[in-house]
Motif scaffolding. Structure first.
Motif, short mmCIF file in Angstrom:
data_model
loop_
_atom_site.label_atom_id
_atom_site.label_comp_id
_atom_site.label_asym_id
_atom_site.label_seq_id
_atom_site.Cartn_x
_atom_site.Cartn_y
_atom_site.Cartn_z
N GLU A 193 0.84 -1.21 0.00
CA GLU A 193 0.00 0.00 0.00
C GLU A 193 0.87 1.26 0.00
OE1 GLU A 193 -3.13 0.30 2.92
OE2 GLU A 193 -3.28 2.47 2.63
N ARG A 194 1.87 1.26 0.87
CA ARG A 194 2.72 2.45 0.94
C ARG A 194 3.41 2.73 -0.39
NH1 ARG A 194 7.13 2.28 4.93
NH2 ARG A 194 6.25 0.28 5.61
N SER A 195 3.90 1.65 -1.03
CA SER A 195 4.61 1.84 -2.29
C SER A 195 3.67 2.35 -3.37
CB SER A 195 5.22 0.52 -2.76
OG SER A 195 5.97 -0.05 -1.72
N LEU A 196 2.45 1.79 -3.39
CA LEU A 196 1.50 2.25 -4.40
C LEU A 196 1.10 3.70 -4.14
CD1 LEU A 196 -0.69 -0.95 -4.82
CD2 LEU A 196 0.63 0.17 -6.61
N ARG A 197 1.02 4.07 -2.87
CA ARG A 197 0.72 5.47 -2.55
C ARG A 197 1.85 6.37 -3.03
NH1 ARG A 197 -3.68 6.49 0.48
NH2 ARG A 197 -4.48 4.83 1.83
N SER A 198 3.09 5.95 -2.76
CA SER A 198 4.22 6.78 -3.19
C SER A 198 4.24 6.93 -4.70
CB SER A 198 5.55 6.15 -2.75
OG SER A 198 5.55 5.95 -1.36
N ALA A 199 3.78 5.89 -5.40
CA ALA A 199 3.77 5.95 -6.86
C ALA A 199 2.49 6.61 -7.37
CB ALA A 199 3.91 4.56 -7.44
#
Ligand SMILES: Nc1ncnc2c1ncn2[C@@H]1O[C@H](COP(=O)(O)OP(=O)(O)OP(=O)(O)O)[C@@H](O)[C@H]1O
Ligand SMILES: [Mg+2]
Lengths: 250, 268
Positions: free
Chosen positions: A124-130
């Motif tokens: 989730e965090r990575s997708l948010r950052s992207a």
């Protein structure tokens, strides 16, 4: 924490052909550095030296040193180097048999992580950052290849971010995208630079001017000039740089 | 000015006619063959004929041949597939060694050799020419036929995975082995399974390699007993031959149908 990436006298060969001639370049954290230059001048090869991906190419080898912060990348394993120095390619390359979720989780699973909620968190965090989370949060189990090209590229950025790199190498990340999608990726890069060291290869001089704090100009395997993007474009020191940025060749 | 469009229309009609004709010429033998196998095969499998022939039996009974075909096919699969997979992956993913050139040359040559040579080769392993072992040695013979083809195809299938996908896996810290097992094999899985099933369907019908390894069991498999019955050349035995080839056709069709079904996408 973002780290400096420093290349010292890096040369690269494919078989007997020398395509990179002693490049020395320091890429600062929390900035965007662009590499520009005509096709075939060695931009992609240089980028692949930094994360030790070049050695996966048959017959290819490099000499010289690459440092990540204080550490020589040859003191780490190639795998560790590649996790710490993430890379995104000219063409979106999500794993074709995997879902959106599994694509982002892949790097973590390959490291042997088994903690499901930990993985879900990180995804989730990575997708948010992207900047992709809101678009895909309801369909994480969808095959990744069904996303649009731009979304696939964002997914690849998320996939790289998931293994917690401090550096992100982007090799012409928008070259296959529409102008609108390109702008979106550029905004994303702007945003990411607060946390990462970012190197972007681009054919597109306007793009370099828009996103990069520093720019390096490569020609025939050499780094001709390196400096603040502003200076490089307006008051280049080298004649060849001037010719290139004013569109006289390349 | 008016003649030309007409001429063109006639010409294109003529071509169309020619294509249809050629199509029919190509398809007709196949259709008539399948029809013949089905019609005569059903006759050949009728209880009356079966009883008659097994009374005078020289070609062995049907169950024996069916079981032989299934068991030998399974053994062949068990021996060829894992080895072919390993060697194919090795050829595709570790191309840097001189040894590879030799191996690849060998495999490509073997894949194109006539199947009968595979049988002869397996025959050379046999030391004791009696007792059982027909199943084992026949499976080995078929593996010699199948394996080189599978190796060659496996290598080609793996090479179809674009390098940008490989680099994607490496760039998030995959080792070479993880790249192979986590990314390459799963993305080729469908194609690989299809290739296995096609290969098995192919060797399932082989007769020649088994000549050497059947230990005179003339009804070891369906194709072999088809051959035996056809040689018998009496009315009843010919019908038996048709019956067996019909069953073989069914088995092969099942494999091919399953392989068609696998076309759907698998996503994790
Ligand atoms: N795998 C390879 N084997 C042999 N030569 C290669 C290989 N990859 C690249 N080269 C050669 O090395 C030189 C540098 O290639 P590289 O891909 O680094 O250039 P580039 O600046 O990224 O070009 P582009 O703008 O087209 O992406 C080129 O002359 C290219 O032909
Ligand atoms: Mg390039």
């Amino acid at each position: 924490m973002a780290d400096v990436v420093a290349a010292h006298d890096v040369s690269a060969y494919y078989g007997q052909t020398k395509v990179l001639r002693g490049v020395t370049l320091e890429i600062r954290p929390n900035e965007v550095t662009a590499i520009i230059g005509p096709p075939g001048c060695g931009k992609s090869t240089f980028v692949r030296c930094l994360n030790r991906l070049l050695e996966a190419t048959p017959d290819a080898r490099m000499t010289g040193d690459v440092f990540l912060g204080e550490q020589n990348v040859y003191d780490m394993s190639a795998e560790e180097t590649r996790r710490k120095i993430g890379m995104v390619f000219h063409r979106p390359n999500p794993f074709p048999t995997m879902t959106i979720f599994s694509n982002v989780a892949a790097g973590l699973r390959l490291q042997g992580l088994r903690n499901q909620s930990g993985i879900a968190d990180r995804v989730e965090r990575s997708l948010r950052s992207a900047m992709l989370w809101d678009e895909v949060k309801d369909r994480l189990q969808m095959p990744a290849v069904l996303l649009s090209a731009a979304q696939q590229q964002q997914l690849c950025i998320a996939r790289a971010l998931a293994v917690d790199p401090s550096v992100l190498l982007l090799d012409e990340p928008a070259s296959t995208l529409s102008p609108m999608a390109t702008l979106q990726i550029e905004e994303l890069i702007e945003d990411l630079k607060t946390h990462y060291t970012i190197l972007i290869v681009t054919h597109n001089l306007q793009q370099a001017a828009r996103v990069a704090d520093k720019t390096a100009f490569f020609l025939s395997g050499e780094m001709v000039e390196y400096g603040k993007t502003m200076h490089l474009f307006t008051t280049p020191k080298d004649k060849r740089t001037e010719d290139y940025v004013t569109g006289r060749f390349g | 000015m008016k003649v030309q469009p007409n001429l063109r229309r006639i010409k294109s009609k003529l071509w169309l006619f020619l294509w249809v004709l050629l199509g029919i010429v190509a398809v007709l033998p196949v259709i008539s063959m399948v029809l013949e196998v089905v019609i005569r095969g059903l006759q050949g499998l009728s209880p009356v004929v079966l009883d008659q022939v097994s009374a005078s039996s020289f070609g062995g009974n049907l169950i024996h041949a069916v079981a032989g075909t299934i068991v030998i096919t399974l053994w062949t699969a068990a021996m060829s597939i894992p080895i072919a997979l390993m060697v194919g992956v090795y050829l595709a993913e570790y191309p840097n060694y001189r040894f590879m050139y030799v191996l690849r040359g060998l495999v490509t040559t073997m894949a194109d050799l006539p199947a009968v040579i595979g049988g002869l080769f397996a025959f050379s392993f046999i030391t004791k020419h009696s007792g059982d072992g027909a199943i084992m040695f026949s499976s080995i013979a078929l593996s010699f036929v199948l394996m080189p083809r599978l190796i060659r195809d496996t290598e080609q299938i793996l090479r179809t995975v674009p390098s940008v996908i490989r680099e994607g896996a490496l760039s998030i810290g995959a080792t070479k082995r993880q790249l192979i097992f986590y990314v390459l094999l799963p993305s080729c899985f469908r194609l690989l399974v299809r290739q296995w099933l096609h290969g098995l369907a192919r060797v399932m019908g082989e007769t020649a390699p088994l000549i050497f390894t059947s230990f005179n069991d003339q009804a070891l498999t369906l194709p072999l007993s088809t051959f035996t019955f056809a040689k018998g050349a009496t009315q009843g035995s010919l019908l038996e031959a048709w019956g067996r080839s019909f069953l073989l056709l069914i088995f092969v069709s099942i494999l091919l149908l399953v392989s068609k079904q696998i076309s759907r996408r698998v996503v994790r």
